[in-house]
Write a protein that holds these residues in place. Structure first.
Motif, short mmCIF file in Angstrom:
data_model
loop_
_atom_site.label_atom_id
_atom_site.label_comp_id
_atom_site.label_asym_id
_atom_site.label_seq_id
_atom_site.Cartn_x
_atom_site.Cartn_y
_atom_site.Cartn_z
N ILE A 144 61.09 4.74 109.10
CA ILE A 144 59.67 4.63 108.75
C ILE A 144 59.48 4.78 107.24
N PHE A 145 60.04 5.86 106.67
CA PHE A 145 59.69 6.16 105.28
C PHE A 145 60.56 5.44 104.25
N ASN A 183 67.70 7.27 111.56
CA ASN A 183 66.80 7.71 112.63
C ASN A 183 65.40 7.15 112.36
N ARG A 184 64.46 7.47 113.27
CA ARG A 184 63.13 6.87 113.15
C ARG A 184 62.43 7.29 111.86
N LEU A 185 62.63 8.57 111.50
CA LEU A 185 61.98 9.09 110.29
C LEU A 185 62.43 8.31 109.06
N LEU A 213 48.82 8.25 106.13
CA LEU A 213 49.56 8.92 107.21
C LEU A 213 48.95 8.58 108.56
#
Lengths: 283, 289
Positions: free
Chosen positions: B189-190, B184-186, B88
């Motif tokens: 990223i994941f 979206n960015r989340l 993280l």
């Protein structure tokens, strides 16, 4: 929950986890600083220890660490820089090159205590140096060699190809090209690697435990075949081996602070220098 | 003239670079040289005994099993702890942090990497172990979990640095394509970046584990050093590294005990060698360095 709220929540969570590490490390540094400062005095830094470290100073440990680190750098720096020059400038994609790289990766992963065993077997016993500054320095030198090679090579790789090509095109030999057109630009970066190596060598305990360190030796070494005290080992001894560890707690904190100041100083210098040269040289 | 000088210099450079190979061979040779006599007397199988009793009036026993389980327990606990913080942390630094935050966090992580293990061990001894003792109501704070927390702290910089490199090496087009499709960015990223960087992240965790297994001073100072087979995190354990560091100073050179300690070193060397080798192969295969 909306997607945006969810994103915000999770980003904050990730931020929290990251800053938790920062807080723990910050607390560690703060704790040692606050509790170490009252012990630091001119006499603590310049006097010999008395009553097995319960009183007096840590001067021989500071001197011992300086000797060990200087010795390690004297051996490791030329060897590391030459290795990096070969790997970056000369090596072709052959078996030798691959084997050298495998060896460097292997060395970088060897546990420090295993370096200690190796130094004990080779330098202390086989070469008959005994537990001495020489044996300890050589052991530390082998340990920091990968650090110096890897960062030196990185510095060499950062020099643009055009400089080499222009020089070779004008008829310079390979070495002339490397010496006049590559090394001058790479040297600052190469020294950064050696500074990182200094920081690592100064803080290591396990290798010197077996090859050089003296439990309690309230005098200065006379030759490179003498044993010495060293800061990290002194801290270990005061914290775990001393008959009255509670009572010498201030001495432990003082020693830890001196050690951490030395190591952080070298690391910060290396980081600042590296960032400076990365910014300054615009190709 | 110049070609002659070039040749000499070339020879010096090749020679210097080859010393690394030479040193690795020397390490294996000298560990083997000191350890091998143990095979004839008292015998190789003695190393697989379940007890480590190096000093005894009756019969010394040099079973490495309790030391290996000690190292494995501490390493597994430390790995469980370092994964969330390391991975993280890398995601935060690479993808979420602002430029200013990054220019503070990255040097800070490097400083953490540079803190000597004996200082971390000292901090563990005087600050962390009393806390562990109080929280869990133990008779002593010198336990496997205490060592694992310190080791995780020391391995986090490795995990962050290598994982961050892996995340950075994910092509920008992946990110742009994902965002252009309305993620979206989340989600980007994941579901896009982290899966693409996963081999590198796994390699980073392995490199962290390699560092943890080989760490000596911190575990020596805070794990209590009882050589017994246990998988309870709140028990005291003795790791392989700590055993060498604690006992090598007191053995007679050439004794069985001395040879057994070199065997501990050989096992340690082999374990770290393979962990590092696999991690490097993964990084190389996926071009993450």
């Amino acid at each position: 929950m909306t997607a945006m709220a969810k994103e915000k929540l999770i980003f904050n969570l990730v931020r929290g986890v990251t800053y938790f590490v920062v807080i723990v490390v910050g607390y560690l540094l703060f704790d040692i600083f606050i509790k170490g400062i009252p012990t630091i005095s001119w006499s603590f830094l310049t006097e010999l220890p008395r009553r097995s470290g319960a009183e007096g100073g840590i001067y021989p440990a500071i001197v011992g660490t300086i000797y060990l680190v200087s010795g390690a750098i004297i051996f490791a720096l030329p060897l590391g820089m030459a290795s990096a020059i070969y790997l970056s400038e000369y090596a072709s994609q052959g078996r030798l090159n691959r084997t050298i790289r495998l060896a460097i990766i292997t060395l970088a992963g060897v546990p420090s205590i295993v370096f200690g065993l190796f130094g004990l077997g080779l330098f202390v016993l086989f070469f008959g140096f005994g537990a001495s500054i020489l044996a300890g320095s050589l052991t530390l030198a082998f340990m920091i060699l990968p650090t110096i090679i890897v960062s030196s090579e990185e510095a060499l790789q950062a020099v643009p190809m055009g400089l080499r090509e222009a020089s070779l095109a004008l008829g310079a030999t390979k070495w002339q090209t490397v010496y006049t057109n590559v090394l001058p630009y790479a040297l600052p970066g190469m020294f950064t690697g050696s500074i990182l190596g200094i920081g690592r060598a100064a803080g290591e305990t396990a290798p010197i435990l077996l090859t050089v360190a003296a439990f309690f030796l309230p005098r200065l070494p006379k030759s490179i075949f003498d044993q010495v005290m060293a800061l990290p080992y002194h801290l270990y001894v005061l914290a775990t081996q001393h008959p009255d560890t509670e009572k010498v707690l201030p001495m432990q904190y003082g020693t830890a602070l001196v050690l951490i100041v030395i190591v952080v100083f070298f690391n910060l210098t290396a980081i600042i220098l590296r960032n400076h040269y990365r910014k300054k040289i615009q190709w | 003239m110049n070609t002659w000088r070039d040749k000499v210099i070339y020879t010096i450079l090749v020679g210097s670079a080859s010393t690394s190979i030479f040193i690795v061979l020397l390490i294996f040779f000298f560990l083997g040289k000191e350890a091998l006599p143990f095979i004839n007397d008292p015998g190789f199988s003695g190393l697989f005994n379940l007890r480590w009793i190096p000093v005894s009036f009756n019969k010394e026993i040099f079973g490495l099993i309790p030391l290996i389980t000690g190292s494995v327990l501490v390493t597994l606990l430390a790995t469980i702890l370092m994964i969330p913080f390391g991975v993280l942390g890398a995601i935060y630094i690479a993808e979420i942090a602002t430029g200013r935050e990054r220019s503070f966090l990255k040097p800070f992580i490097e400083i953490l990497a540079g803190i000597p293990s004996v200082v971390i061990g000292f901090f563990g001894l005087v600050v962390l172990s009393p806390i562990i003792k109080d929280i869990f109501g133990l008779s002593t704070g010198l336990t496997a979990i205490t060592g694992a927390i310190l080791l995780a702290l020391m391995a986090v910089p490795t995990v962050i640095t290598v994982s961050e490199d892996a995340i950075q090496s994910v092509p920008g087009a992946y990110r742009e394509a994902s965002l252009a499709l309305g993620a979206n960015r989340l989600q980007t990223i994941f579901r896009i970046i982290v899966p693409a960087a996963l081999p590198g992240i796994i390699a980073a965790i392995m490199l962290g584990m390699g560092r943890v297994i080989g760490e000596t001073m911190a575990v020596l100072m805070v794990t209590g050093n009882a050589a017994k087979i246990t998988f309870n995190p709140f028990d005291s354990v003795r790791t392989m590294t700590a055993t060498i560091a604690a006992e090598m100073g007191e053995v007679a050179f050439g004794s069985h005990h001395y040879q057994a300690l070199f065997w501990v070193g050989i096992f340690l060397l082999i374990m770290t060698f393979f962990i590092n080798l696999i991690a490097q192969q993964v990084l190389k295969k996926y071009q993450m360095r």
